[in-house]
Design an enzyme around this catalytic site. Structure first.
Site, PDB file in Angstrom:
ATOM      1  N   ARG A 222       6.345  38.593  25.306  1.00  0.00           N
ATOM      2  CA  ARG A 222       6.097  37.044  25.839  1.00  0.00           C
ATOM      3  C   ARG A 222       6.267  36.942  27.156  1.00  0.00           C
ATOM      4  O   ARG A 222       7.107  37.644  27.833  1.00  0.00           O
ATOM      5  CB  ARG A 222       6.929  36.181  24.744  1.00  0.00           C
TER       6      ARG A 222
ATOM      7  N   LYS B  53      15.745  31.510  14.989  1.00  0.00           N
ATOM      8  CA  LYS B  53      15.147  30.376  14.530  1.00  0.00           C
ATOM      9  C   LYS B  53      14.039  30.480  13.999  1.00  0.00           C
ATOM     10  O   LYS B  53      13.536  29.926  12.828  1.00  0.00           O
ATOM     11  CB  LYS B  53      15.170  29.211  15.529  1.00  0.00           C
TER      12      LYS B  53
ATOM     13  N   ARG C 242      15.128  19.672  21.548  1.00  0.00           N
ATOM     14  CA  ARG C 242      15.663  20.518  22.632  1.00  0.00           C
ATOM     15  C   ARG C 242      16.475  19.961  23.599  1.00  0.00           C
ATOM     16  O   ARG C 242      17.227  20.463  24.315  1.00  0.00           O
ATOM     17  CB  ARG C 242      14.638  21.606  23.219  1.00  0.00           C
TER      18      ARG C 242
ATOM     19  N   ARG D  73      11.653  41.750  21.968  1.00  0.00           N
ATOM     20  CA  ARG D  73      10.864  40.677  21.115  1.00  0.00           C
ATOM     21  C   ARG D  73       9.650  41.209  21.589  1.00  0.00           C
ATOM     22  O   ARG D  73       9.108  41.403  22.828  1.00  0.00           O
ATOM     23  CB  ARG D  73      11.257  39.437  21.787  1.00  0.00           C
TER      24      ARG D  73
ATOM     25  N   ARG E 272      16.173  30.470  30.934  1.00  0.00           N
ATOM     26  CA  ARG E 272      15.954  29.807  29.531  1.00  0.00           C
ATOM     27  C   ARG E 272      17.566  29.776  29.043  1.00  0.00           C
ATOM     28  O   ARG E 272      17.659  28.515  28.421  1.00  0.00           O
ATOM     29  CB  ARG E 272      15.026  30.560  28.493  1.00  0.00           C
TER      30      ARG E 272
HETATM   31  P1  AMP Z   1      10.250  28.856  21.997  1.00  0.00           P
HETATM   32  O1  AMP Z   1       9.162  29.804  21.367  1.00  0.00           O
HETATM   33  O2  AMP Z   1      10.896  27.982  20.928  1.00  0.00           O
HETATM   34  O3  AMP Z   1      11.396  29.929  22.542  1.00  0.00           O
HETATM   35  O4  AMP Z   1       9.542  28.138  23.145  1.00  0.00           O
HETATM   36  C1  AMP Z   1       9.043  28.567  24.236  1.00  0.00           C
HETATM   37  C2  AMP Z   1       8.815  27.750  25.438  1.00  0.00           C
HETATM   38  O5  AMP Z   1       8.296  26.571  24.745  1.00  0.00           O
HETATM   39  C3  AMP Z   1      10.226  27.093  25.817  1.00  0.00           C
HETATM   40  O6  AMP Z   1      10.857  28.112  26.810  1.00  0.00           O
HETATM   41  C4  AMP Z   1       9.823  25.901  26.591  1.00  0.00           C
HETATM   42  O7  AMP Z   1       9.353  26.143  27.809  1.00  0.00           O
HETATM   43  C5  AMP Z   1       8.825  25.382  25.727  1.00  0.00           C
HETATM   44  N1  AMP Z   1       9.012  24.536  24.524  1.00  0.00           N
HETATM   45  C6  AMP Z   1       9.147  24.747  23.435  1.00  0.00           C
HETATM   46  N2  AMP Z   1       9.601  23.657  22.485  1.00  0.00           N
HETATM   47  C7  AMP Z   1      10.294  22.795  23.459  1.00  0.00           C
HETATM   48  C8  AMP Z   1      10.794  21.505  23.389  1.00  0.00           C
HETATM   49  N3  AMP Z   1      11.078  20.927  22.341  1.00  0.00           N
HETATM   50  N4  AMP Z   1      10.878  21.018  24.485  1.00  0.00           N
HETATM   51  C9  AMP Z   1      10.574  21.405  25.774  1.00  0.00           C
HETATM   52  N5  AMP Z   1      10.320  22.638  26.004  1.00  0.00           N
HETATM   53  C10 AMP Z   1       9.850  23.359  24.774  1.00  0.00           C
END
Ligand code: AMP
Length: 223
Positions: free
Chosen positions: A163, A15, A90, A129, A174
């Site tokens: 990460r 994404k 989300r 990653r 996740r």
């Molecule tokens: P990502 O980089 O999009 O995978 O986001 C990393 C982490 O940030 C996720 O595993 C969540 O803990 C948090 N996070 C990001 N976007 C959201 C969202 N819209 N709602 C809740 N937690 C989020």
């Protein structure tokens, strides 16, 4: 052209990478909640302090926090001709809040690009990653490697890192969070006629072309 796009899909599906390209092609800002949160954590802002533990454990950050953050971000003038959202919404409450927020200004989400990849492939990608600790740019040793294999292309002295939420247990959590809370958005947007399914398993360029076709009329990138 004006376009408001949501990138939807499981962790590691691409994404962020594809969303970034799409945003660049259309001249829209890429709004990545993961990046905003990771920056807040790095700077230990009140948001970062609140979100850190949930993120490190692979849990979603509270809807209340996320909705407030997005409401502030989408009020900025750079979103006037559209945006590409990576990582938001989300949950169904987040999607409802987003619709309400946009409706206040007579706007709405135009298209939701749902990237689909098998779970085996996702796990393989998540293992590869890496991110730059300075600019947070994302890489993947499987396919989207930095030029020298170790350092950020934009910060050649800086070594890429894994990460925190890509550690084994957090990854499992996740996926569980994704299935329970995010996957229902497929139905949410399908019911509203906004969902476009795109196969995410091919080469990055092919996936991007498919996304662009589904988004409709986004100019080809020349760079
Ligand atoms: P990502 O980089 O999009 O995978 O986001 C990393 C982490 O940030 C996720 O595993 C969540 O803990 C948090 N996070 C990001 N976007 C959201 C969202 N819209 N709602 C809740 N937690 C989020």
């Amino acid at each position: 052209m004006t376009l408001r796009v949501v990138m939807l899909g499981a962790p590691g599906v691409g994404k962020g990478t594809q969303g970034r390209r799409l945003a660049a092609a259309g001249g829209w800002p890429l709004v990545s909640t993961g990046e905003i949160l990771r920056e807040a954590v790095a700077q230990a802002t009140p948001l970062g302090v609140e979100a850190r533990r949930q993120m490190d454990e692979g849990r979603l950050v509270d809807d209340r926090v996320m909705i407030a953050l997005m409401s502030e971000r989408l009020a900025r003038p750079d979103t006037g001709t559209g945006f590409v959202l990576d990582g938001f919404p989300r949950t169904v409450p987040q999607a409802e809040a987003l619709d309400a927020l946009l409706a206040e200004r007579g706007r709405g989400i135009d298209v939701v690009l749902y990237l689909q990849v098998s779970e085996d492939e996702l796990v393989r990608r998540l293992r590869g990653r890496r991110e730059c600790p300075v600019c947070m740019r994302a890489y993947n040793l499987e396919g989207l490697a930095p030029r020298d294999g170790r350092h950020c292309d934009d910060h050649p002295a800086v070594e890429l890192r894994v990460r925190a939420d890509d550690a084994e247990g957090a990854v499992r959590r996740r996926f569980a969070e994704y299935r329970a809370k995010t996957e229902p958005l497929v139905q949410y947007y399908e019911a509203r006629g906004r969902l476009r399914r795109v196969a995410g398993a091919g080469a990055a360029d092919e996936v991007f072309d498919a996304l662009r076709r589904e988004a409709g009329g986004v100019p080809p990138v020349t760079a």
